[in-house]
Write an enzyme that holds these catalytic residues in place. Structure first.
Site, PDB file in Angstrom:
ATOM      1  N   HIS A   1       0.850  -1.201   0.000  1.00  0.00           N
ATOM      2  CA  HIS A   1       0.000   0.000   0.000  1.00  0.00           C
ATOM      3  C   HIS A   1       0.881   1.244   0.000  1.00  0.00           C
ATOM      4  CE1 HIS A   1       0.767  -0.524   4.292  1.00  0.00           C
ATOM      5  NE2 HIS A   1       0.252   0.660   4.562  1.00  0.00           N
TER       6      HIS A   1
ATOM      7  N   HIS B   1       1.491   3.900   1.917  1.00  0.00           N
ATOM      8  CA  HIS B   1       2.065   4.662   3.036  1.00  0.00           C
ATOM      9  C   HIS B   1       3.591   4.747   2.941  1.00  0.00           C
ATOM     10  CE1 HIS B   1      -1.690   4.237   5.801  1.00  0.00           C
ATOM     11  NE2 HIS B   1      -1.765   5.273   4.978  1.00  0.00           N
TER      12      HIS B   1
ATOM     13  N   ASP C   1       6.003   4.784   5.070  1.00  0.00           N
ATOM     14  CA  ASP C   1       6.884   3.857   5.798  1.00  0.00           C
ATOM     15  C   ASP C   1       6.959   2.482   5.132  1.00  0.00           C
ATOM     16  OD1 ASP C   1       4.165   3.559   6.714  1.00  0.00           O
ATOM     17  OD2 ASP C   1       4.906   2.341   8.390  1.00  0.00           O
ATOM     18  N   HIS C   2       6.239   2.324   4.009  1.00  0.00           N
ATOM     19  CA  HIS C   2       6.306   1.077   3.229  1.00  0.00           C
ATOM     20  C   HIS C   2       6.928   1.292   1.849  1.00  0.00           C
ATOM     21  CE1 HIS C   2       3.575  -1.233   5.989  1.00  0.00           C
ATOM     22  NE2 HIS C   2       3.432   0.008   6.405  1.00  0.00           N
TER      23      HIS C   2
ATOM     24  N   HIS D   1      -7.495  -0.358   5.615  1.00  0.00           N
ATOM     25  CA  HIS D   1      -6.413   0.488   6.141  1.00  0.00           C
ATOM     26  C   HIS D   1      -6.158   1.630   5.152  1.00  0.00           C
ATOM     27  CE1 HIS D   1      -2.662   1.517   8.161  1.00  0.00           C
ATOM     28  NE2 HIS D   1      -2.002   1.349   7.026  1.00  0.00           N
TER      29      HIS D   1
ATOM     30  N   ASP E   1      -0.335  -3.762   6.317  1.00  0.00           N
ATOM     31  CA  ASP E   1      -0.967  -3.248   7.528  1.00  0.00           C
ATOM     32  C   ASP E   1      -2.453  -3.610   7.587  1.00  0.00           C
ATOM     33  OD1 ASP E   1       1.448  -2.111   8.123  1.00  0.00           O
ATOM     34  OD2 ASP E   1       0.822  -0.033   7.779  1.00  0.00           O
TER      35      ASP E   1
ATOM     36  N   HIS F   1       4.513  -4.745  10.907  1.00  0.00           N
ATOM     37  CA  HIS F   1       4.871  -4.013  12.125  1.00  0.00           C
ATOM     38  C   HIS F   1       4.980  -4.973  13.308  1.00  0.00           C
ATOM     39  CE1 HIS F   1       4.536   0.229  10.874  1.00  0.00           C
ATOM     40  NE2 HIS F   1       3.575  -0.177  10.071  1.00  0.00           N
TER      41      HIS F   1
HETATM   42 ZN   LIG Z   1       0.059   1.711   6.488  1.00  0.00          ZN
END
Ligand SMILES: [Zn+2]
Length: 252
Positions: free
Chosen positions: A51, A53, A55-56, A105, A126, A164
């Site tokens: 996805h 985001h 941090d990915h 998410h 996530d 995570h």
């Molecule tokens: Zn995420």
């Protein structure tokens, strides 16, 4: 036989490092530096994203500049060379993979189920966490509930690679929902012991999630009873029970 190792990133992210037949792939590289260290001079063959985001995805530009490798993921993400959508069958590192859209998410979130012989590996970002699920940033409770139901229906031995290390916090909440679930009590003990040794609690399995993750257990009388105490109406369907749990977890 595939080897899958976590590369820790930021505070609590795991970038999954897949190795097979001399190929190296990473899943959700939020940061390029720890990936470069893990590669130890080897070449990166490809990237898989779940996805959008940061941090990915934050490590993608630096990694593709260095390695010019393909990027598989949702079409919404800049830099994706191989857009993946629901139902797509792709082959990664010689392994057949099935793509599932799992909105909730985020709306663009996908999960990828990889087959290697009799083994099944799920890269679910996530969406499904060990003992929990992702926050609803973009989707509705109905979408997330449906996405989790699809993942819960996968073969029980499927290994779950979420991104995570939230397990202890998730299990603390799960125990607030189901204090009498003995498998959950045992899972919490095992996970706490792993974290004391600074070891990852992942991967999980679909079987373990089905027996201990409250977000997959909205049909259980014990889970429904707790949701009613938290304000879910007597007539609540599974989605309303799920929404009540998710809201409770947001402030837990
Ligand atoms: Zn995420």
């Amino acid at each position: 036989m595939i080897t899958i190792r976590p590369i820790p990133a930021f505070n609590d992210n795991y970038i999954w490092h897949l190795q097979q037949n001399g190929e190296h792939w990473v899943v959700d590289p939020g940061d390029a530096a720890p990936v470069m260290r893990a590669l130890q001079g080897e070449r990166l063959s490809g990237i898989l994203l779940t996805h959008h985001h940061f941090d990915h995805t934050g490590g993608v530009p630096a990694l593709t500049r260095t390695f010019d490798c393909p990027v598989y993921g949702p079409a919404t993400i800049e830099g994706v060379t191989h857009p993946l959508s629901d139902g797509a069958d792709v082959n990664l590192m010689g392994n057949p993979c099935t793509v599932m859209a799992v909105p909730g998410h985020t709306l663009d979130h996908i999960a990828v189920l990889m087959e290697d012989g009799r083994e099944r590996y799920l890269f679910c970002g996530d969406t499904l966490f060990a003992g929990g699920c992702g926050r609803l940033f973009e989707g509705t409770p109905g979408q997330m509930h449906q996405s989790l139901a699809r993942l819960a229906a996968l073969p029980p031995h499927t290994r779950v690679y979420c991104t995570h290390e939230y397990t202890l916090a998730n299990l603390a909440f799960a125990l607030a929902v189901e204090p009498d679930n003995q498998q959950l009590v045992e899972r919490q003990r095992a996970a706490a012991a792993l974290r004391e040794r600074d070891e990852p609690t992942l991967p999980s399995t679909i079987a373990l999630e089905r027996t201990t993750n409250p977000f997959l257990r909205t049909d259980q009388p014990s889970v429904r009873a707790r949701a009613h105490q938290q304000g879910a109406p007597d007539t609540a369907d599974a989605v309303e029970i799920f929404a009540t749990l998710r809201q409770w977890k947001d402030v837990f």
